[in-house]
Design an enzyme around this catalytic site. Structure first.
Site, mmCIF file in Angstrom:
data_model
loop_
_atom_site.group_PDB
_atom_site.id
_atom_site.type_symbol
_atom_site.label_atom_id
_atom_site.label_comp_id
_atom_site.label_asym_id
_atom_site.label_seq_id
_atom_site.Cartn_x
_atom_site.Cartn_y
_atom_site.Cartn_z
ATOM 1 N N ASP A 188 -7.351 141.568 -19.571
ATOM 2 C CA ASP A 188 -5.901 141.444 -19.917
ATOM 3 C C ASP A 188 -4.753 142.139 -19.168
ATOM 4 O O ASP A 188 -4.773 143.375 -18.889
ATOM 5 C CB ASP A 188 -5.709 142.159 -21.288
ATOM 6 C CG ASP A 188 -4.140 142.033 -21.795
ATOM 7 O OD1 ASP A 188 -3.739 141.055 -21.560
ATOM 8 O OD2 ASP A 188 -4.041 142.985 -22.844
ATOM 9 N N ASP A 222 1.271 137.752 -17.473
ATOM 10 C CA ASP A 222 0.251 138.157 -18.474
ATOM 11 C C ASP A 222 -1.015 137.309 -18.695
ATOM 12 O O ASP A 222 -0.943 136.026 -19.533
ATOM 13 C CB ASP A 222 0.909 138.283 -19.811
ATOM 14 C CG ASP A 222 -0.115 138.846 -20.886
ATOM 15 O OD1 ASP A 222 -0.989 139.609 -20.630
ATOM 16 O OD2 ASP A 222 0.513 138.933 -22.142
#
Ligand SMILES: *[C@@H]1O[C@H](CO)[C@@H](O)[C@H](O)[C@H]1NC(C)=O
Ligand SMILES: *[C@@H]1O[C@H](CO)[C@@H](O)[C@H](O)[C@H]1NC(C)=O
Ligand SMILES: *[C@@H]1O[C@H](CO)[C@@H](O)[C@H](O)[C@H]1NC(C)=O
Ligand SMILES: *[C@@H]1O[C@H](CO)[C@@H](O)[C@H](O)[C@H]1NC(C)=O
Length: 413
Positions: free
Chosen positions: A121, A299
């Site tokens: 992530d 992201d």
């Protein structure tokens, strides 16, 4: 619960063997395969609107949570957070759902080393694993047992984290952590005593989560794993590359994989080294700029493109037949399934095309000719910045350059 068929894209098997045996700095970098699992679609291929809605909200919640950590770590308000509406609480986000799309790879922790899978992530900075004292919510996961590792150290500090939408709490430890054969000793991470429902093995395919953003977002106020590898001189190139594709995705540690992109990288500066945040020049539909100069967070933990209401409205205004569709959720739009309008984002003067097939998330229901658009408006984000997730990242090779605090984008090979 909103279970649906999991789409698991097999990773390139030959890359799994590309692990160096030596501990010396990796001169050429190392690729590790990452697998993708998503529950965004129902078995019939249509979009699971509930899942999509929760995923979108959880991305926004995660980013807001990072702003809070940044403020605590630096004593300053993050520049982009200034424009955000005040959040009602600083506590756990009320969402109790699961983040339904993950990119995960393998790390090893402890002495002797034990393997764990982790969701990768770029929208957060901490590593956590399920611990051996975690109850039934961690069943099915590989558990970290401090007593089984001779290099484990209890830091005597608790932690509470919010993986995209669910809470994780436990105790902070340090131990030896390796990724792609590169080893960091004394790496701080969280060993969870509690996993909320969203991290149960039925919903969360990886054991834990590996945050790949900057240290100012670390809830532990410690170096993230990749920064530890840099500090220990384990990587010759302080950057990592992401390649997202249905046919086999990979995280490349210590540089980029030259086989997977063509031409040169277009490099942009990270504006505030907390998130992987930069500025795009424009977002265009059919060659027409619908939004100019806007801050954006890159992201890997977000599926769609999230932007301001005004910007997203302007984007869909250029797509014939597109309309706001509140039945999908606030901020969502539907588009005709026949949609084939070229979209693009321009970074540092170079235009990168978003293939219509990656922007079109699929039919709203089985057999429908109406599909769900891959850009969603969110007023929590206000006009401050966009969050650019997989809808963009599947179309480019991305270089996350920690050392120079820059992001590079290149055309896929
Ligand atoms: C944590 O507490 C234990 C027991 O009091 C102590 O032995 C250990 O040194 C502490 N660890 C750290 C990192 O302070
Ligand atoms: C890449 O950059 C090099 C050096 O600046 C240049 O010579 C080359 O033409 C560029 N290649 C492309 C495809 O733009
Ligand atoms: C990027 O950052 C470097 C180093 O701080 C600076 O020299 C350069 O002017 C910046 N580029 C842009 C386009 O802002
Ligand atoms: C963006 O900038 C271009 C070029 O200056 C301009 O033509 C366009 O109208 C602008 N779009 C918006 C939405 O401001």
């Amino acid at each position: 619960m909103y279970f649906s068929a999991a789409f698991i894209f097999a990773a390139l098997p030959f890359l799994a063997t590309a692990v160096p045996m030596a501990e010396a700095p990796s001169r050429s970098g190392v690729a590790i395969p990452i697998a993708k699992r998503t529950t965004l679609h129902l078995a019939d291929g249509s979009v699971n609107a509930e899942v999509l809605k929760r995923k979108m909200r959880s991305s926004v919640a995660k980013i807001n949570r990072g702003f809070e950590i940044y403020a605590r770590n630096t004593g300053k308000v993050h520049p982009s957070a200034r424009n955000l509406k005040k959040r009602a609480t600083l506590g756990p986000d009320p969402l109790t759902d699961v983040d339904d799309q993950f990119w995960y790879g393998t790390i090893s922790v402890g002495t002797p080393a034990k393997q764990y899978t982790v969701d990768i992530d770029t929208g957060s900075s901490d590593l956590f694993l399920p611990g051996s004292t975690c109850g039934s919510t961690c069943s099915g996961h590989t558990l970290y047992s401090p007593s089984a590792s001779s290099t484990s150290k209890d830091l005597n500090k608790t932690f509470t984290l919010y993986g995209d939408s669910s809470s994780v709490s436990g105790e902070q430890y340090s131990d030896t952590v390796s990724i792609a054969g590169l080893t960091a000793t004394g790496q701080t991470f969280g060993s969870a005593k509690t996993y909320s429902t969203g991290f149960e093995s039925s919903e969360f395919p990886a054991d834990g989560l590996l945050g790949m953003a900057f240290e100012l977002l670390s809830d532990y106020n410690a170096n993230p794993l990749f920064q530890s590898l840099i500090a220990a001189g384990k990587v010759a190139d302080a950057s990592f590359g992401f390649y997202f594709a249905a046919s086999g995705s990979e995280l490349f540690i210590g540089g980029v994989n030259d086989e997977l992109y063509s031409g040169n990288f277009t490099t942009v500066n990270v504006t505030t080294a907390a998130y992987w945040q930069t500025t795009f020049d424009s977002f265009s539909v059919n060659g027409q700029a619908v939004v100019n100069r806007t801050a954006a967070i890159i992201d890997t933990g977000t599926t769609v493109l999230i932007g301001s209401s005004a910007g997203i409205k302007a984007l869909y205004a250029q797509i014939s037949g597109a309309k706001a569709d509140s039945s999908l959720g606030s901020g969502f739009y539907s588009i005709p399934c026949s949609f084939d309008t070229p979209l693009s984002v321009t970074f540092g003067g170079t235009e990168f095309t978003i293939d219509p097939s990656t922007f079109n998330l699929g039919p709203v229901s089985d057999g429908s000719s109406t599909c769900v658009g891959g850009a969603v408006a969110d007023d929590d984000i206000s006009s401050a910045f966009w969050i650019l997730g997989d809808v963009l990242l599947q179309n480019v090779y991305t270089k996350f350059d920690v050392g120079n605090q820059q992001i590079g984008f290149a055309t896929l090979a």
